[in-house]
Design an enzyme around this catalytic site. Sequence first.
Site, PDB file in Angstrom:
ATOM      1  N   ASP A   1      11.607  -3.125   2.083  1.00  0.00           N
ATOM      2  CA  ASP A   1      10.322  -2.749   1.492  1.00  0.00           C
ATOM      3  C   ASP A   1       9.839  -1.457   2.138  1.00  0.00           C
ATOM      4  O   ASP A   1       9.999  -1.269   3.356  1.00  0.00           O
ATOM      5  CB  ASP A   1       9.281  -3.850   1.719  1.00  0.00           C
ATOM      6  CG  ASP A   1       8.334  -4.015   0.542  1.00  0.00           C
ATOM      7  OD1 ASP A   1       8.174  -3.041  -0.226  1.00  0.00           O
ATOM      8  OD2 ASP A   1       7.763  -5.112   0.382  1.00  0.00           O
TER       9      ASP A   1
ATOM     10  N   HIS B   1       6.623   5.874  -2.166  1.00  0.00           N
ATOM     11  CA  HIS B   1       6.060   4.586  -1.771  1.00  0.00           C
ATOM     12  C   HIS B   1       7.125   3.558  -1.422  1.00  0.00           C
ATOM     13  O   HIS B   1       6.801   2.509  -0.859  1.00  0.00           O
ATOM     14  CB  HIS B   1       5.161   4.054  -2.895  1.00  0.00           C
ATOM     15  CG  HIS B   1       3.915   4.850  -3.094  1.00  0.00           C
ATOM     16  ND1 HIS B   1       2.675   4.406  -2.689  1.00  0.00           N
ATOM     17  CD2 HIS B   1       3.703   6.078  -3.640  1.00  0.00           C
ATOM     18  CE1 HIS B   1       1.754   5.311  -2.980  1.00  0.00           C
ATOM     19  NE2 HIS B   1       2.351   6.335  -3.576  1.00  0.00           N
TER      20      HIS B   1
END
Length: 458
Positions: free
Chosen positions: A366, A158
């Site tokens: 991110d 993730h």
Amino acid sequence: MTRLVIVSNRVPAPAKEGAASAGGLAVALKAALEERGGIWMGWSGKSSENDEPGALALTEEGKITFALTDLTGKDVEEYYYGFANRVLWPICHYRLDLAEYGRKEMAGYFRVNRFFAHRLAPLLRPDDVVWVHDYHLIPLAAELRQMGFKNRIGFFLHIPWPPADVLYTMPVHEEIMHGLAAYDLVGFQTDHDLENFAGCLRREDMGDAIGDGRFTANDKVFKGGAYGISIETAAFAEFAKKAGSHHLVQRARQSIKGRDLIIGVDRLDYSKGITQRLDAFERFVVNNPAHQRNVTYLQITPKSRSEVPEYEQMQRTVAEQAGRVNGALGTVDWVPIRYINRSVSRPVLAGLYRLAKVGLVTPLRDGMNLVAKEYVAAQDPEDPGVLVLSRFAGAARELKRGALLVNPYDIEGTANALARALNMPLEERRERWQRMMDYLLEYDVSRWCDDFLKDLVD
């Protein structure tokens, strides 16, 4: 149909009547489990007071079995706070300066993954498909393989995956790479992450890409791919539309008194670029006197991993910075920055997204960033806001045709983007929003889940 077994560090609690709606990821994974039947296993979030973690707790909900296990205090300290969050997390976010290596923590990380494998083993059937999630559990497939399991096992990361020059600063990078090669499918958020992974394999002749999304390492062939995670787009859009009637959202609308609202929503983490964002907002206000007293910046930042010293220090730094800006620029009837250091319920958050004329999403690094996607989905199609997005968020790979992309390290550039966003004509805002919304409707979280599982079982 074969069962699906999901393993993640944390597991959402079984639904209770009257509970708040779950996030998109939990909804999609639960739907996949409900369709196929299966198990969701992970850490309970609790630590035992002695050296024994306790029995595996099983809870049935329809066709899903939730299997939760406690960890010992030593396990939590070494596996979770130690190696996972003070080595892997900073390394994967390119923060070599914050990585703290310790052999004890590294040993704890592999020990807990072995423990998870042994807890999972009695529950597995030969034809189960196993889907492991995130950086906490990279070695899990290798542990299962060593125990003789031949199941199809997939892994999804993730967070970002760094290039070789960054990864190889970690003393156990070879073990981590071999751990990933034990899976049948390794999924990343973006094509850039996948390219970085291929480069890590090649750098020390550990393996290579051999075409058609296949890789070789550990004397075996496995697949890799980019699967950008998403949200339940249509449902969230409807959710945000209804959220406008929530009493807290109505109070927020009244409190800004016609001012333009800029919103930022982030877990408190050094990867999110919150201090740079505050600097950019301050620069924007100073450079654009016409907007002074006519704009409010709402930063919602729940506490995170406060047991890790870097996060505790950051909490103080952000609060002090927000206070300094408000003291320097505020007036008796205008507070430029509203800084909230606690969680906000999902209905209220959806309503606030819809109120905001600008969504300010500027992480330094991110994996994806679902706040960007939620902000877009929440907008009023007739009068949508503008997304200002860091080019270093995975979401930028998907939303670049609609968002204003910025370099979060460029304070002046981000300030200029804020001015452009607040002054953007309605027609341009609609066009940009529609491009992003069309993409998010097609590539929602259900599509992400289905695409990954299809590639895993094929």
